[in-house]
Design a protein around this motif. Structure first.
Motif, PDB file in Angstrom:
ATOM      1  N   GLU A  93       3.961 -68.112  42.025  1.00  0.00           N
ATOM      2  CA  GLU A  93       3.363 -68.319  43.158  1.00  0.00           C
ATOM      3  C   GLU A  93       2.782 -67.291  44.222  1.00  0.00           C
ATOM      4  O   GLU A  93       1.873 -67.684  44.742  1.00  0.00           O
ATOM      5  CB  GLU A  93       4.548 -69.002  44.162  1.00  0.00           C
ATOM      6  N   ALA A  94       3.439 -66.268  44.075  1.00  0.00           N
ATOM      7  CA  ALA A  94       2.747 -64.894  45.053  1.00  0.00           C
ATOM      8  C   ALA A  94       1.307 -64.788  44.551  1.00  0.00           C
ATOM      9  O   ALA A  94       0.337 -64.685  45.299  1.00  0.00           O
ATOM     10  CB  ALA A  94       3.553 -63.999  44.787  1.00  0.00           C
ATOM     11  N   LEU A  95       1.127 -64.869  43.111  1.00  0.00           N
ATOM     12  CA  LEU A  95      -0.375 -64.777  42.673  1.00  0.00           C
ATOM     13  C   LEU A  95      -1.268 -65.616  43.288  1.00  0.00           C
ATOM     14  O   LEU A  95      -2.194 -65.521  43.636  1.00  0.00           O
ATOM     15  CB  LEU A  95      -0.384 -64.577  41.270  1.00  0.00           C
ATOM     16  N   PHE A  96      -0.858 -67.176  42.728  1.00  0.00           N
ATOM     17  CA  PHE A  96      -1.370 -68.429  43.457  1.00  0.00           C
ATOM     18  C   PHE A  96      -1.652 -68.235  44.764  1.00  0.00           C
ATOM     19  O   PHE A  96      -3.085 -68.470  45.085  1.00  0.00           O
ATOM     20  CB  PHE A  96      -0.480 -69.534  43.262  1.00  0.00           C
ATOM     21  N   GLU A  97      -0.737 -67.833  45.654  1.00  0.00           N
ATOM     22  CA  GLU A  97      -1.117 -67.652  46.911  1.00  0.00           C
ATOM     23  C   GLU A  97      -2.146 -66.843  47.452  1.00  0.00           C
ATOM     24  O   GLU A  97      -2.859 -66.850  48.171  1.00  0.00           O
ATOM     25  CB  GLU A  97       0.251 -67.715  47.911  1.00  0.00           C
ATOM     26  N   ALA A  98      -2.147 -65.580  46.653  1.00  0.00           N
ATOM     27  CA  ALA A  98      -3.079 -64.739  47.021  1.00  0.00           C
ATOM     28  C   ALA A  98      -4.312 -65.271  46.547  1.00  0.00           C
ATOM     29  O   ALA A  98      -5.264 -64.537  47.269  1.00  0.00           O
ATOM     30  CB  ALA A  98      -2.773 -63.226  46.329  1.00  0.00           C
ATOM     31  N   VAL A  99      -4.545 -65.534  45.485  1.00  0.00           N
ATOM     32  CA  VAL A  99      -5.911 -66.282  45.083  1.00  0.00           C
ATOM     33  C   VAL A  99      -6.331 -67.295  45.969  1.00  0.00           C
ATOM     34  O   VAL A  99      -7.578 -67.118  46.372  1.00  0.00           O
ATOM     35  CB  VAL A  99      -5.814 -66.771  43.675  1.00  0.00           C
ATOM     36  N   TYR A 100      -5.574 -68.052  46.610  1.00  0.00           N
ATOM     37  CA  TYR A 100      -5.914 -69.118  47.285  1.00  0.00           C
ATOM     38  C   TYR A 100      -5.864 -68.957  48.970  1.00  0.00           C
ATOM     39  O   TYR A 100      -6.293 -69.928  49.562  1.00  0.00           O
ATOM     40  CB  TYR A 100      -5.641 -70.567  46.747  1.00  0.00           C
ATOM     41  N   ARG A 101      -5.532 -67.828  49.315  1.00  0.00           N
ATOM     42  CA  ARG A 101      -5.402 -67.709  50.852  1.00  0.00           C
ATOM     43  C   ARG A 101      -6.465 -67.747  51.371  1.00  0.00           C
ATOM     44  O   ARG A 101      -6.628 -68.556  52.553  1.00  0.00           O
ATOM     45  CB  ARG A 101      -4.693 -66.267  51.015  1.00  0.00           C
ATOM     46  N   ARG A 102      -7.755 -67.349  50.723  1.00  0.00           N
ATOM     47  CA  ARG A 102      -8.858 -67.408  51.414  1.00  0.00           C
ATOM     48  C   ARG A 102      -9.325 -69.186  51.545  1.00  0.00           C
ATOM     49  O   ARG A 102      -9.906 -69.317  52.604  1.00  0.00           O
ATOM     50  CB  ARG A 102      -9.872 -66.910  50.500  1.00  0.00           C
ATOM     51  N   GLU A 103      -8.897 -69.984  50.352  1.00  0.00           N
ATOM     52  CA  GLU A 103      -9.415 -71.326  50.634  1.00  0.00           C
ATOM     53  C   GLU A 103      -8.629 -71.952  51.841  1.00  0.00           C
ATOM     54  O   GLU A 103      -9.055 -72.529  52.749  1.00  0.00           O
ATOM     55  CB  GLU A 103      -8.859 -72.072  49.240  1.00  0.00           C
ATOM     56  N   ILE A 104      -7.460 -71.552  51.757  1.00  0.00           N
ATOM     57  CA  ILE A 104      -6.657 -72.219  53.196  1.00  0.00           C
ATOM     58  C   ILE A 104      -7.212 -71.650  54.336  1.00  0.00           C
ATOM     59  O   ILE A 104      -7.550 -72.258  55.320  1.00  0.00           O
ATOM     60  CB  ILE A 104      -5.147 -71.534  53.051  1.00  0.00           C
ATOM     61  N   GLU A 105      -7.621 -70.380  54.605  1.00  0.00           N
ATOM     62  CA  GLU A 105      -8.376 -69.697  55.581  1.00  0.00           C
ATOM     63  C   GLU A 105      -9.638 -70.565  56.038  1.00  0.00           C
ATOM     64  O   GLU A 105      -9.990 -70.589  57.084  1.00  0.00           O
ATOM     65  CB  GLU A 105      -8.196 -68.206  55.277  1.00  0.00           C
ATOM     66  N   GLN A 106     -10.334 -70.821  55.055  1.00  0.00           N
ATOM     67  CA  GLN A 106     -11.480 -71.781  55.344  1.00  0.00           C
ATOM     68  C   GLN A 106     -11.240 -72.982  56.091  1.00  0.00           C
ATOM     69  O   GLN A 106     -12.228 -73.302  56.995  1.00  0.00           O
ATOM     70  CB  GLN A 106     -12.419 -71.989  53.920  1.00  0.00           C
TER      71      GLN A 106
END
Lengths: 184, 184
Positions: B54-67
DNA sequence: TTGAAAGCGGAGGGACCCTCCGTATAATTG
DNA sequence: CAATTATACGGAGGGTCCCTCCGCTTTCAA
């Protein structure tokens, strides 16, 4: 074509009992090995009866799905079709909130790709249609949202819940949604 | 407190690139071993940088969420708060339908229990609130449905989809839902 | 009773997860 | 430019679970 052997039927039943217990305790995450152990049969036997995890799941929860179908049949005899639909959705949420396994059953019906998951979905879809069609026909519900749309929406509402006491919130959301579905 | 080693930063970046690629190809189901291989580092290195999947996932998709958060900020300057909320939800669906990773990012935000998933959820929750509060304050939206309720509903709608071309259907469902949310 | 059809069980191979620790390398210090 | 030390690397290995395969056992029709 012989009839099935007695031990086969016995084991099948034992597996279903064990699976129901294990899935209830683990929220559907239990291992198949645990199920076989609990049933007192070998893992091979489990796989012969239920070739995939999903097949076992579905066999366990088929009854749950059918309870929903039954509810829709009862409600379909009401006068007010929109109210009937609403009551069905409320009942659905209630069952999901109460019966541990229902949420897993629905998740499979919606997500699963197995033949057997399709059956679940078809059953639910038909249950929904039974209430949706009269509501649309009566002119009191918009026609551009399908029964499946509603089904998937409500299941989605139940699946995407994180807090403990989610039932009242979802009931409210369903009311909002049904309000939106009514023609002015 | 020294600054981080150069190779560490390099590997972290390589891992993120590789993970984004693998998750895109597999719909989030790729193995961590494949990610490490693709990044050209050992599996141990992956785990040191990202202790859980999950930590990896989140790091990858943090940008998506921030968009999404960014979108909500832009829209919050509109005059018509209900329309802004509706446009945000449409935008959300569009992003989910377009960007392969977004659906996984949302699933984690909603389902995950990790600290990091909570951050995602909090970010989205705040984005939602930014548009919801004005709508309620203006009196044109019912007050008994929270921003989180709406968020979870819309994510649920996206998660519980089986067919290919689901975007138009969900857009329509959101419109229905928002209609229900408006105070007559 | 009996022999074949049907069913049983679990060893074992494969995939994946994650940890641990000996080795290697970057940064710092003299 | 060593020497030193804090950091980071890699991948073997132990654990879990999935699922298959096949030699053995049981049932039941003849």
């Amino acid at each position: 074509m012989r009839r099935p052997r007695a031990d086969s039927l016995r084991n099948r039943e034992k597996l279903l009992m064990a699976a129901a217990a294990v899935f209830r305790e683990t929220g559907g995450a239990g291992t198949l090995e645990a199920v076989a152990r609990r049933a007192g049969v070998g893992i091979g036997t489990l796989y012969r009866h239920f070739p995939t995890r999903e097949a076992l799941f579905e066999a366990v929860y088929r009854r749950e799905i059918e309870q929903l179908a039954e509810l829709s049949r009862e409600l379909s005899e009401t006068d007010d079709p929109v109210a009937a639909l609403r009551r069905f959705l409320h009942g659905m949420v209630g069952m999901v909130a109460t019966k541990k396994g229902m949420i897993a059953a629905l998740a499979i019906a919606i997500d699963g790709t197995s033949e057997i998951a399709c059956f679940s979905f078809a059953t639910l879809s038909a249950a929904m249609e039974r209430l949706h069609a009269p509501a649309v026909a009566s002119g009191s519900m918009r026609a551009d949202v399908s029964a499946d749309d509603i089904l998937q929406t409500v299941v989605g509402m139940c699946l995407a819940r994180r807090e403990e006491q989610w039932e009242p919130a979802v009931i409210r959301l369903i009311d909002v949604f049904v309000d939106g579905l009514k023609t002015d």
